[in-house]
Scaffold this motif. Sequence first.
Motif, PDB file in Angstrom:
ATOM      1  N   GLN A 292       0.847  -1.197   0.000  1.00 32.42           N
ATOM      2  CA  GLN A 292       0.000   0.000   0.000  1.00 32.42           C
ATOM      3  C   GLN A 292       0.880   1.244   0.000  1.00 32.42           C
ATOM      4  OE1 GLN A 292      -2.529   0.250   3.429  1.00 32.42           O
ATOM      5  NE2 GLN A 292      -3.521   2.128   2.758  1.00 32.42           N
ATOM      6  N   LYS A 293       0.577   2.195  -0.892  1.00 36.17           N
ATOM      7  CA  LYS A 293       1.373   3.412  -0.992  1.00 36.17           C
ATOM      8  C   LYS A 293       1.210   4.261   0.266  1.00 36.17           C
ATOM      9  CE  LYS A 293       2.713   7.040  -4.130  1.00 36.17           C
ATOM     10  NZ  LYS A 293       2.606   7.565  -5.485  1.00 36.17           N
ATOM     11  N   VAL A 294       2.338   4.753   0.777  1.00 36.33           N
ATOM     12  CA  VAL A 294       2.340   5.563   1.999  1.00 36.33           C
ATOM     13  C   VAL A 294       2.063   7.019   1.628  1.00 36.33           C
ATOM     14  CG1 VAL A 294       3.757   6.371   3.914  1.00 36.33           C
ATOM     15  CG2 VAL A 294       3.959   4.013   3.138  1.00 36.33           C
ATOM     16  N   GLY A 295       0.972   7.570   2.142  1.00 41.24           N
ATOM     17  CA  GLY A 295       0.650   8.977   1.919  1.00 41.24           C
ATOM     18  C   GLY A 295       0.966   9.793   3.150  1.00 41.24           C
ATOM     19  N   THR A 296       0.419   9.368   4.268  1.00 38.74           N
ATOM     20  CA  THR A 296       0.720   9.982   5.560  1.00 38.74           C
ATOM     21  C   THR A 296       1.517   8.963   6.367  1.00 38.74           C
ATOM     22  OG1 THR A 296      -1.349   9.177   6.489  1.00 38.74           O
ATOM     23  CG2 THR A 296      -1.367  11.400   5.561  1.00 38.74           C
ATOM     24  N   PRO A 297       2.199   9.375   7.414  1.00 38.05           N
ATOM     25  CA  PRO A 297       2.991   8.417   8.194  1.00 38.05           C
ATOM     26  C   PRO A 297       2.144   7.228   8.660  1.00 38.05           C
ATOM     27  CG  PRO A 297       3.518  10.637   8.860  1.00 38.05           C
ATOM     28  CD  PRO A 297       2.348  10.745   7.925  1.00 38.05           C
ATOM     29  N   MET A 298       2.699   6.031   8.489  1.00 39.21           N
ATOM     30  CA  MET A 298       1.993   4.802   8.839  1.00 39.21           C
ATOM     31  C   MET A 298       2.853   3.972   9.777  1.00 39.21           C
ATOM     32  SD  MET A 298       0.504   3.849   5.060  1.00 39.21           S
ATOM     33  CE  MET A 298      -0.546   2.524   5.608  1.00 39.21           C
ATOM     34  N   THR A 299       2.216   3.274  10.695  1.00 41.28           N
ATOM     35  CA  THR A 299       2.912   2.416  11.645  1.00 41.28           C
ATOM     36  C   THR A 299       3.423   1.169  10.931  1.00 41.28           C
ATOM     37  OG1 THR A 299       1.447   3.168  13.400  1.00 41.28           O
ATOM     38  CG2 THR A 299       2.694   1.168  13.819  1.00 41.28           C
ATOM     39  N   VAL A 300       4.693   0.842  11.172  1.00 42.14           N
ATOM     40  CA  VAL A 300       5.312  -0.335  10.566  1.00 42.14           C
ATOM     41  C   VAL A 300       5.348  -1.437  11.617  1.00 42.14           C
ATOM     42  CG1 VAL A 300       7.356  -1.273   9.439  1.00 42.14           C
ATOM     43  CG2 VAL A 300       6.751   1.130   9.108  1.00 42.14           C
ATOM     44  N   SER A 301       4.651  -2.536  11.350  1.00 45.04           N
ATOM     45  CA  SER A 301       4.646  -3.686  12.258  1.00 45.04           C
ATOM     46  C   SER A 301       5.863  -4.547  11.976  1.00 45.04           C
ATOM     47  CB  SER A 301       3.377  -4.517  12.046  1.00 45.04           C
ATOM     48  OG  SER A 301       2.235  -3.717  12.250  1.00 45.04           O
ATOM     49  N   MET A 302       6.163  -5.432  12.921  1.00 49.46           N
ATOM     50  CA  MET A 302       7.276  -6.366  12.754  1.00 49.46           C
ATOM     51  C   MET A 302       7.023  -7.253  11.531  1.00 49.46           C
ATOM     52  SD  MET A 302       9.511  -6.172  15.332  1.00 49.46           S
ATOM     53  CE  MET A 302      10.080  -7.801  15.705  1.00 49.46           C
ATOM     54  N   ASN A 303       8.084  -7.557  10.787  1.00 41.00           N
ATOM     55  CA  ASN A 303       8.062  -8.451   9.634  1.00 41.00           C
ATOM     56  C   ASN A 303       7.111  -8.006   8.520  1.00 41.00           C
ATOM     57  OD1 ASN A 303       9.949 -10.210  10.895  1.00 41.00           O
ATOM     58  ND2 ASN A 303       8.272 -11.088  12.078  1.00 41.00           N
ATOM     59  N   THR A 304       6.797  -6.725   8.458  1.00 42.01           N
ATOM     60  CA  THR A 304       5.970  -6.181   7.389  1.00 42.01           C
ATOM     61  C   THR A 304       6.894  -5.569   6.344  1.00 42.01           C
ATOM     62  OG1 THR A 304       4.202  -5.662   8.951  1.00 42.01           O
ATOM     63  CG2 THR A 304       4.126  -4.566   6.818  1.00 42.01           C
ATOM     64  N   GLN A 305       6.671  -5.894   5.081  1.00 38.91           N
ATOM     65  CA  GLN A 305       7.555  -5.435   4.026  1.00 38.91           C
ATOM     66  C   GLN A 305       7.330  -3.957   3.693  1.00 38.91           C
ATOM     67  OE1 GLN A 305       7.270  -7.985   0.612  1.00 38.91           O
ATOM     68  NE2 GLN A 305       8.614  -9.508   1.529  1.00 38.91           N
ATOM     69  N   VAL A 306       8.444  -3.216   3.592  1.00 41.84           N
ATOM     70  CA  VAL A 306       8.439  -1.824   3.154  1.00 41.84           C
ATOM     71  C   VAL A 306       9.298  -1.776   1.904  1.00 41.84           C
ATOM     72  CG1 VAL A 306       9.028   0.545   3.748  1.00 41.84           C
ATOM     73  CG2 VAL A 306       8.235  -1.014   5.529  1.00 41.84           C
ATOM     74  N   ARG A 307       8.766  -1.164   0.823  1.00 42.87           N
ATOM     75  CA  ARG A 307       9.511  -1.100  -0.435  1.00 42.87           C
ATOM     76  C   ARG A 307       9.827   0.337  -0.794  1.00 42.87           C
ATOM     77  NH1 ARG A 307       8.069  -0.731  -5.753  1.00 42.87           N
ATOM     78  NH2 ARG A 307       5.884  -1.157  -5.326  1.00 42.87           N
ATOM     79  N   VAL A 308      11.106   0.580  -1.074  1.00 47.05           N
ATOM     80  CA  VAL A 308      11.614   1.867  -1.537  1.00 47.05           C
ATOM     81  C   VAL A 308      12.364   1.574  -2.825  1.00 47.05           C
ATOM     82  CG1 VAL A 308      13.250   3.712  -1.073  1.00 47.05           C
ATOM     83  CG2 VAL A 308      11.771   2.904   0.750  1.00 47.05           C
ATOM     84  N   GLY A 309      11.826   2.017  -3.958  1.00 48.20           N
ATOM     85  CA  GLY A 309      12.439   1.682  -5.243  1.00 48.20           C
ATOM     86  C   GLY A 309      12.380   0.183  -5.446  1.00 48.20           C
ATOM     87  N   GLN A 310      13.531  -0.436  -5.695  1.00 48.60           N
ATOM     88  CA  GLN A 310      13.569  -1.886  -5.880  1.00 48.60           C
ATOM     89  C   GLN A 310      14.096  -2.598  -4.636  1.00 48.60           C
ATOM     90  OE1 GLN A 310      15.975  -2.139  -9.426  1.00 48.60           O
ATOM     91  NE2 GLN A 310      14.181  -2.041 -10.751  1.00 48.60           N
ATOM     92  N   THR A 311      14.209  -1.868  -3.537  1.00 52.89           N
ATOM     93  CA  THR A 311      14.708  -2.431  -2.284  1.00 52.89           C
ATOM     94  C   THR A 311      13.542  -2.664  -1.324  1.00 52.89           C
ATOM     95  OG1 THR A 311      16.803  -1.280  -2.572  1.00 52.89           O
ATOM     96  CG2 THR A 311      16.280  -2.041  -0.355  1.00 52.89           C
ATOM     97  N   THR A 312      13.515  -3.833  -0.728  1.00 54.56           N
ATOM     98  CA  THR A 312      12.486  -4.183   0.256  1.00 54.56           C
ATOM     99  C   THR A 312      13.167  -4.503   1.567  1.00 54.56           C
ATOM    100  OG1 THR A 312      11.131  -5.120  -1.502  1.00 54.56           O
ATOM    101  CG2 THR A 312      10.534  -5.713   0.733  1.00 54.56           C
ATOM    102  N   PHE A 313      12.592  -4.011   2.670  1.00 52.92           N
ATOM    103  CA  PHE A 313      13.153  -4.291   3.989  1.00 52.92           C
ATOM    104  C   PHE A 313      12.049  -4.496   4.993  1.00 52.92           C
ATOM    105  CE2 PHE A 313      12.936   0.307   3.515  1.00 52.92           C
ATOM    106  CZ  PHE A 313      12.309   0.716   4.678  1.00 52.92           C
ATOM    107  N   GLU A 314      12.431  -5.064   6.153  1.00 55.77           N
ATOM    108  CA  GLU A 314      11.489  -5.356   7.236  1.00 55.77           C
ATOM    109  C   GLU A 314      12.118  -4.964   8.556  1.00 55.77           C
ATOM    110  OE1 GLU A 314      10.815  -9.553   7.104  1.00 55.77           O
ATOM    111  OE2 GLU A 314       9.694  -9.468   5.214  1.00 55.77           O
ATOM    112  N   LEU A 315      11.282  -4.725   9.549  1.00 58.02           N
ATOM    113  CA  LEU A 315      11.747  -4.515  10.922  1.00 58.02           C
ATOM    114  C   LEU A 315      11.667  -5.854  11.647  1.00 58.02           C
ATOM    115  CD1 LEU A 315       9.977  -1.178  11.905  1.00 58.02           C
ATOM    116  CD2 LEU A 315      12.254  -1.510  10.958  1.00 58.02           C
ATOM    117  N   ARG A 316      12.738  -6.190  12.360  1.00 57.69           N
ATOM    118  CA  ARG A 316      12.771  -7.472  13.070  1.00 57.69           C
ATOM    119  C   ARG A 316      13.350  -7.282  14.469  1.00 57.69           C
ATOM    120  NH1 ARG A 316      14.962 -11.457   8.314  1.00 57.69           N
ATOM    121  NH2 ARG A 316      13.172 -11.189   6.931  1.00 57.69           N
ATOM    122  N   ALA A 317      13.056  -8.247  15.333  1.00 55.76           N
ATOM    123  CA  ALA A 317      13.560  -8.201  16.713  1.00 55.76           C
ATOM    124  C   ALA A 317      14.980  -8.701  16.782  1.00 55.76           C
ATOM    125  CB  ALA A 317      12.677  -9.045  17.619  1.00 55.76           C
TER     126      ALA A 317
END
Length: 162
Positions: A137-162
């Motif tokens: 889903q495209k981020v328009g306003t700041p959104m909460t990032v849950s653990m292990n949820t994919q975030v994509r910037v360009g062709q790079t994807t990353f996740e937050l982990r413990a």
Amino acid sequence: MSELALFLVRTGFLVLLWVFVFSIISVIRADLFGQKVVSRVAQANVPAVFSTPTSSSSDTTKQPELKATKLVVTEGEKAGTEIALSGRQLTIGRAGDSDLIVDDEYASTHHAKLVFINGDWLIQDLDSTNGTFLDGQKVGTPMTVSMNTQVRVGQTTFELRA
């Protein structure tokens, strides 16, 4: 054609040429150094994201949530890279001063940032050209990032982990 008319045409053309040159310089400067970013949080008026949750005394049986301690790049040129989440903010983009440098033609110089507020990590797009995506889903306003949820910037994807 009279000399006066010729003079006015030449002057008008010269002024138009300088306006064009200054507009090109403005665009190049904005691309190299970034534009002044107005916080979308202030514009969007989203107090629910920043409000402190109230806890009742009956929530004593609730399991404590794991907090993210690192950012892990899962796809892209830097797949496998881990960055410790030690500060309150992490910047993402092509700029050399970014915490996560994304060397990607689809990423902007200052593309996005992760901000730690009230125990949650929020992703904010910094008016990038191609956008930032949280779980597709495209981020328009700041959104909460849950653990292990994919975030994509360009062709790079990353996740937050413990």
